[in-house]
Write an enzyme that holds these catalytic residues in place. Sequence first.
Site, PDB file in Angstrom:
ATOM      1  N   GLU A   2     -28.318 -23.781  30.700  1.00  7.01           N
ATOM      2  CA  GLU A   2     -29.638 -23.444  30.147  1.00  7.01           C
ATOM      3  C   GLU A   2     -30.433 -22.567  31.102  1.00  7.01           C
ATOM      4  OE1 GLU A   2     -29.585 -27.577  27.619  1.00  7.01           O
ATOM      5  OE2 GLU A   2     -30.514 -27.468  29.603  1.00  7.01           O
ATOM      6  N   PHE A  30     -42.686 -29.824  35.338  1.00  5.59           N
ATOM      7  CA  PHE A  30     -42.871 -28.916  34.193  1.00  5.59           C
ATOM      8  C   PHE A  30     -41.546 -28.840  33.435  1.00  5.59           C
ATOM      9  CE2 PHE A  30     -44.409 -25.461  31.736  1.00  5.59           C
ATOM     10  CZ  PHE A  30     -43.401 -24.519  31.634  1.00  5.59           C
ATOM     11  N   VAL A  31     -41.590 -29.147  32.132  1.00  7.75           N
ATOM     12  CA  VAL A  31     -40.367 -29.104  31.319  1.00  7.75           C
ATOM     13  C   VAL A  31     -40.596 -28.177  30.132  1.00  7.75           C
ATOM     14  CG1 VAL A  31     -38.714 -30.415  29.921  1.00  7.75           C
ATOM     15  CG2 VAL A  31     -39.689 -31.435  31.992  1.00  7.75           C
ATOM     16  N   SER A  75     -27.760 -28.274  32.113  1.00  8.36           N
ATOM     17  CA  SER A  75     -28.935 -27.670  32.720  1.00  8.36           C
ATOM     18  C   SER A  75     -28.580 -26.339  33.389  1.00  8.36           C
ATOM     19  CB  SER A  75     -29.524 -28.649  33.743  1.00  8.36           C
ATOM     20  OG  SER A  75     -30.600 -28.058  34.383  1.00  8.36           O
ATOM     21  N   GLN A  76     -27.431 -26.325  34.075  1.00  7.07           N
ATOM     22  CA  GLN A  76     -26.963 -25.089  34.713  1.00  7.07           C
ATOM     23  C   GLN A  76     -26.871 -23.969  33.682  1.00  7.07           C
ATOM     24  OE1 GLN A  76     -26.113 -24.287  37.938  1.00  7.07           O
ATOM     25  NE2 GLN A  76     -25.506 -22.231  37.291  1.00  7.07           N
ATOM     26  N   HIS A  94     -35.825 -34.579  34.666  1.00  2.00           N
ATOM     27  CA  HIS A  94     -35.478 -33.165  34.487  1.00  2.00           C
ATOM     28  C   HIS A  94     -35.578 -32.398  35.810  1.00  2.00           C
ATOM     29  CE1 HIS A  94     -35.816 -34.324  30.357  1.00  2.00           C
ATOM     30  NE2 HIS A  94     -35.299 -33.175  30.002  1.00  2.00           N
ATOM     31  N   PRO A  95     -34.550 -31.611  36.102  1.00  3.57           N
ATOM     32  CA  PRO A  95     -34.591 -30.807  37.325  1.00  3.57           C
ATOM     33  C   PRO A  95     -35.583 -29.656  37.155  1.00  3.57           C
ATOM     34  CG  PRO A  95     -32.677 -30.181  36.040  1.00  3.57           C
ATOM     35  CD  PRO A  95     -33.324 -31.334  35.307  1.00  3.57           C
ATOM     36  N   CYS A 153     -38.074 -25.812  27.072  1.00  2.00           N
ATOM     37  CA  CYS A 153     -36.711 -25.549  26.586  1.00  2.00           C
ATOM     38  C   CYS A 153     -36.315 -24.142  27.024  1.00  2.00           C
ATOM     39  CB  CYS A 153     -36.678 -25.684  25.057  1.00  2.00           C
ATOM     40  SG  CYS A 153     -35.024 -25.437  24.391  1.00  2.00           S
ATOM     41  N   ALA A 154     -35.492 -24.079  28.061  1.00  2.00           N
ATOM     42  CA  ALA A 154     -35.172 -22.780  28.686  1.00  2.00           C
ATOM     43  C   ALA A 154     -34.441 -21.854  27.721  1.00  2.00           C
ATOM     44  CB  ALA A 154     -34.333 -23.012  29.944  1.00  2.00           C
TER      45      ALA A 154
END
Length: 174
Positions: free
Chosen positions: A87, A119-120, A84-85, A67-68, A122-123
């Site tokens: 989110e 650190f992950v 991801s972009q 995960h970025p 859910c954005a």
Amino acid sequence: MDINAVNALSYEDFLEVFGNVIEKCPIIPAAVWTHRPFSGLEDIEAHISNFINSLPESGKEGILRCHPDLAGRELHSGALTRDSQEEQRAAGFTHLQPEEVSRMRSLNSEYKARFGFPFVICARLNTKRDIMRELLKRLGNDRETERTRAIGEVKKICALRLSNLVLHDPPNSE
Ligand SMILES: NC(=O)NC1=NC(=O)NC1=O
């Protein structure tokens, strides 16, 4: 796409559509493809969750490492996946003040130094303020607790990505 169409996909087409439901881990949807036909969206989710749960701790941490960072270098260099972009944009990370960027950078590196994985969260389910607060709070967790929590967030991200791809209920047949 309804579940009947999903079940009719070839392996390659299934991966084309679902390959990134877990960030940069196409092996996971590839592994669950063999469980088709799926009864619905929840069934796909359940198979993905079971696959992740079956992994040893090192495997779970490997998923986290795919995960970025939020508001990280990939965001600023345009290297994020489309998912991801989108989110990160939705959570407000594409419009941070310079001091917010440096705060996220230092918190992310402090977290990574402590746990050995990024650190992950859910954005889509959090604002940037929630996320900064969560990052600070979770820094206080032990590794085991934090790994479990982070994998829980990966599953939430997956569930939202899946719901963008698969209709909850196939349109009624008549
Ligand atoms: N480190 C992260 O939490 N990354 C992300 N969370 C999301 O919801 N999308 C991401 O790229």
